[in-house]
Design an enzyme around this catalytic site. Structure first.
Site, PDB file in Angstrom:
ATOM      1  N   LYS A 129      -6.250  -6.565   2.785  1.00 28.32           N
ATOM      2  CA  LYS A 129      -5.014  -6.994   2.118  1.00 28.32           C
ATOM      3  C   LYS A 129      -4.516  -8.322   2.701  1.00 28.32           C
ATOM      4  CE  LYS A 129      -4.491  -4.014  -1.122  1.00 28.32           C
ATOM      5  NZ  LYS A 129      -4.449  -4.447  -2.531  1.00 28.32           N
ATOM      6  N   ARG A 153      -4.108  10.506  12.616  1.00 37.32           N
ATOM      7  CA  ARG A 153      -5.166   9.839  11.859  1.00 37.32           C
ATOM      8  C   ARG A 153      -5.514   8.503  12.506  1.00 37.32           C
ATOM      9  NH1 ARG A 153      -3.811   9.584   5.534  1.00 37.32           N
ATOM     10  NH2 ARG A 153      -3.010   7.550   6.120  1.00 37.32           N
ATOM     11  N   GLY A 165      -8.932   5.082 -11.441  1.00 34.43           N
ATOM     12  CA  GLY A 165      -7.999   5.045 -12.573  1.00 34.43           C
ATOM     13  C   GLY A 165      -8.406   6.042 -13.648  1.00 34.43           C
ATOM     14  N   SER A 175       2.261  -2.953   3.191  1.00 31.09           N
ATOM     15  CA  SER A 175       2.973  -2.843   4.468  1.00 31.09           C
ATOM     16  C   SER A 175       2.010  -2.678   5.631  1.00 31.09           C
ATOM     17  CB  SER A 175       3.911  -1.644   4.415  1.00 31.09           C
ATOM     18  OG  SER A 175       3.169  -0.467   4.135  1.00 31.09           O
ATOM     19  N   TYR A 213      -8.766  -1.663   5.473  1.00 27.94           N
ATOM     20  CA  TYR A 213      -7.887  -1.813   4.299  1.00 27.94           C
ATOM     21  C   TYR A 213      -6.793  -2.855   4.573  1.00 27.94           C
ATOM     22  CZ  TYR A 213      -4.201  -0.692   0.950  1.00 27.94           C
ATOM     23  OH  TYR A 213      -3.215  -0.779  -0.003  1.00 27.94           O
ATOM     24  N   ASP A 238     -16.148  -3.867 -13.648  1.00 29.98           N
ATOM     25  CA  ASP A 238     -15.904  -4.011 -12.220  1.00 29.98           C
ATOM     26  C   ASP A 238     -15.569  -5.473 -11.919  1.00 29.98           C
ATOM     27  OD1 ASP A 238     -15.991  -4.083  -9.486  1.00 29.98           O
ATOM     28  OD2 ASP A 238     -17.786  -2.813  -9.335  1.00 29.98           O
TER      29      ASP A 238
HETATM   30  C1  UD1 Z   1      -0.789   2.938   4.037  1.00 31.64           C
HETATM   31  C2  UD1 Z   1       0.055   1.695   3.948  1.00 31.64           C
HETATM   32  C3  UD1 Z   1       0.497   1.433   2.555  1.00 31.64           C
HETATM   33  C4  UD1 Z   1      -0.707   1.465   1.638  1.00 31.64           C
HETATM   34  C5  UD1 Z   1      -1.366   2.808   1.736  1.00 31.64           C
HETATM   35  C6  UD1 Z   1      -2.598   2.906   0.872  1.00 31.64           C
HETATM   36  C7  UD1 Z   1       1.184   1.617   6.156  1.00 31.64           C
HETATM   37  C8  UD1 Z   1       2.470   1.708   6.858  1.00 31.64           C
HETATM   38  N1  UD1 Z   1       1.221   1.837   4.815  1.00 31.64           N
HETATM   39  O1  UD1 Z   1      -0.038   4.004   3.826  1.00 31.64           O
HETATM   40  O2  UD1 Z   1       1.094   0.171   2.470  1.00 31.64           O
HETATM   41  O3  UD1 Z   1      -0.346   1.187   0.332  1.00 31.64           O
HETATM   42  O4  UD1 Z   1      -1.804   2.984   3.062  1.00 31.64           O
HETATM   43  O5  UD1 Z   1      -3.134   4.172   0.991  1.00 31.64           O
HETATM   44  O6  UD1 Z   1       0.163   1.352   6.727  1.00 31.64           O
HETATM   45  N2  UD1 Z   1      -0.260  12.131   6.263  1.00 31.64           N
HETATM   46  C9  UD1 Z   1      -0.131  13.447   6.664  1.00 31.64           C
HETATM   47  N3  UD1 Z   1      -0.703  14.403   5.894  1.00 31.64           N
HETATM   48  C10 UD1 Z   1      -1.407  14.134   4.770  1.00 31.64           C
HETATM   49  C11 UD1 Z   1      -1.549  12.775   4.374  1.00 31.64           C
HETATM   50  C12 UD1 Z   1      -0.957  11.806   5.151  1.00 31.64           C
HETATM   51  O7  UD1 Z   1       0.478  13.739   7.670  1.00 31.64           O
HETATM   52  O8  UD1 Z   1      -1.901  15.059   4.120  1.00 31.64           O
HETATM   53  C13 UD1 Z   1       0.397  11.088   7.069  1.00 31.64           C
HETATM   54  C14 UD1 Z   1      -0.487   9.932   7.456  1.00 31.64           C
HETATM   55  O9  UD1 Z   1      -1.168  10.190   8.657  1.00 31.64           O
HETATM   56  C15 UD1 Z   1       0.553   8.828   7.595  1.00 31.64           C
HETATM   57  C16 UD1 Z   1       1.606   9.181   6.545  1.00 31.64           C
HETATM   58  O10 UD1 Z   1       1.419  10.552   6.253  1.00 31.64           O
HETATM   59  O11 UD1 Z   1       1.143   8.850   8.878  1.00 31.64           O
HETATM   60  C17 UD1 Z   1       1.470   8.395   5.265  1.00 31.64           C
HETATM   61  O12 UD1 Z   1       0.126   8.439   4.853  1.00 31.64           O
HETATM   62  P1  UD1 Z   1      -0.366   7.858   3.454  1.00 31.64           P
HETATM   63  O13 UD1 Z   1       0.470   8.398   2.364  1.00 31.64           O
HETATM   64  O14 UD1 Z   1      -1.831   8.039   3.389  1.00 31.64           O
HETATM   65  O15 UD1 Z   1      -0.004   6.324   3.522  1.00 31.64           O
HETATM   66  P2  UD1 Z   1      -0.140   5.256   4.727  1.00 31.64           P
HETATM   67  O16 UD1 Z   1      -1.468   5.382   5.380  1.00 31.64           O
HETATM   68  O17 UD1 Z   1       1.087   5.207   5.524  1.00 31.64           O
END
Ligand code: UD1
Length: 326
Positions: A159, A282, A37, A132, A155, A67
C-alpha cells in the site's frame, strides 16, 4: 454526469462506491477479476440504486471482467473514464504474510498498470485505496499523514508503494491522484467467509451462530473502525476537492475501540453472552490504530456521517436479515 471506473467494484467497498455513483446518475464501469468480488454485490448495488429512484441505473453500468495485472485489461478498464477509483486489491495483512507474491501482483503490479493506463487515457483523477496499516506501530496517536510510514507486513508495504507510485505519477506526468487511507472499514456486504475477513464480520457471524469468536491476543488492541458510508463519502469528495491531488489523506472516524470493547457492544446489540476464545497474537498485527481526520476535514470538507455504534447496528441488521446479497 461523469464516467467512473471502479476497480474491485464487485468487492465490499467497491460495490458501495458503485452504488452511490449510480444513485447520483453517473456512468459506472466496474473492473473486477472476481477473485474475491462477487456478482451478487454488483446486483445488490444496482438494486439499491434503482430502489432509490435511479431507474436507468442498469443502462449506466458496465462490467469488465479481467485481471488488472494484465495491462490490456487495465486499458480496457480505464478507457474514456473521467475518474478511476482503484479499489481492487488483495486486502489482508495475514494473507500477505503467508503469500507475499500473489498479493504483490494484485496490489503493486495491477496498481502500476492502472496508473499507466489512466495516464494514457487522459483520466482526470485516480483515487487509490490506501491503508491505515501503512503507519505500522507508532507511539503517537492519533496517526496523521505527516508521520513516516512504517509497514509491518507485505500488505502494508504494498500500500505504501502503491501510494508512492501515485505521487510519482502526479509529479512526473501530471496525472492527478489521491490516496485515501482507510481505517478498518466495515458494513453490509463485508464477506465473513474467510479467516482473512475483517474482524467485525467474523465476530457478528460467530455471535449470530451462538459461537464464541476468536480474539488474537489479549483483545486490548484498538482500531478506528469506520462504517463504509463514511469511506464512500470521503472517496467521492476526493474526486472533486481541488487541493487534494498528490496527497495521502486519512478517512476514518477518529475513534478508538478495543476488540474486547467491540465484542461487548456486539453482544449488547445482538443480545448474546458467549465467551470469546483467545488465540496467540497475529504476526504483523498493529497494536493501536486511530486516525487524525484533520487533513480530510481541511482538504475534503469530510466529517464522519455514520458513527461507529450506528454503523454496527446497521451491519448486524444486514447479517440478521440473512441476505448476503442485499
Ligand atoms: C488491517 C489494516 C487495514 C486494512 C486491513 C485489510 C491496520 C491497523 N489496519 O486491518 O487498514 O484495510 O488490514 O485487511 O493495520 N482479529 C481477531 N480475531 C479475528 C480476526 C481479527 O482478534 O477473528 C484481530 C486482529 O488480530 C487485529 C484486529 O482484530 O488485531 C483487526 O483485524 P482485521 O479486521 O483483520 O484488520 P487489521 O489487520 O487491523
Amino acid at each position: 454526469m461523469a464516467r467512473y471506473t471502479v476497480t474491485g467494484g464487485a468487492g465490499f467497498i467497491g460495490s458501495h462506491l458503485s452504488e452511490e455513483l449510480l444513485r447520483r446518475g453517473h456512468v459506472v464501469r466496474i473492473a473486477d477479476n472476481f477473485s474475491t468480488g462477487k456478482r451478487a454485490n454488483i446486483d445488490a448495488a444496482l438494486r439499491h440504486a434503482i430502489g432509490d429512484g435511479a431507474a436507468d441505473a442498469a443502462a449506466r453500468l458496465e462490467v469488465v471482467e479481467g485481471d488488472l495485472a494484465d495491462l490490456d485489461v487495465a486499458r480496457r478498464a480505464t478507457a474514456d473514464a473521467d475518474f478511476v477509483l482503484h479499489q481492487a486489491a488483495i486486502p489482508s495483512v495475514p494473507r500477505s504474510v503467508k503469500d507475499p507474491i500473489t498479493s504483490n501482483r494484485a496490489n503493486i503490479d495491477a496498481t502500476l498498470n492502472v496508473l499507466v493506463a489512466a495516464r494514457d487515457a487522459g483520466v482526470t483523477r485516480v483515487i487509490f485505496a490506501g491503508s491505515s496499516s501503512e503507519y505500522g506501530d507508532t507511539p503517537t496517536l492519533p496517526k496523521h499523514e505527516g508521520m513516516p510510514t512504517n509497514p509491518l507486513s507485505p500488505y502494508a508495504l504494498q500500500k505504501v508503494v502503491g501510494e508512492q507510485y501515485l505521487q510519482l505519477f502526479t509529479r512526473l506526468y501530471g496525472l492527478e491522484t489521491v490516496s485515501i487511507r482507510y481505517f478498518n472499514v466495515f458494513g453490509p456486504r463485508q464477506d465473513p467467509g474467510s479467516p482473512y475477513s475483517g474482524v467485525i464480520s467474523l465476530f457478528i457471524k460467530a455471535l449470530l451462530a451462538g459461537e464464541g469468536p476468536t480474539i488474537h491476543g489479549d483483545g486490548g488492541q484498538t482500531r478506528d473502525f469506520t462504517y463504509v458510508a463514511n469511506v464512500v463519502d470521503g472517496v467521492l469528495r476526493a474526486c472533486e476537492a481541488p487541493a487534494a491531488s498528490g496527497e495521502a489523506i486519512n478517512v476514518a472516524t477518529e475513534g478508538r475501540v478495543s476488540l474486547n470493547e467491540l465484542l461487548a457492544r456486539l453482544q449488547q446489540i445482538i443480545g448474546t453472552e458467549v465467551t470469546a476464545v483467545h488465540g496467540p497474537p497475529r504476526v504483523g498485527d498493529v497494536r493501536d490504530s486511530q486516525a487524525s481526520i484533520e487533513k480530510a476535514r481541511r482538504l475534503l470538507g469530510y466529517t464522519p456521517i455514520v458513527p461507529f455504534d450506528e454503523g454496527l447496528r446497521r451491519t448486524v441488521q444486514w447479517f440478521r436479515d440473512g441476505s448476503p446479497t442485499a
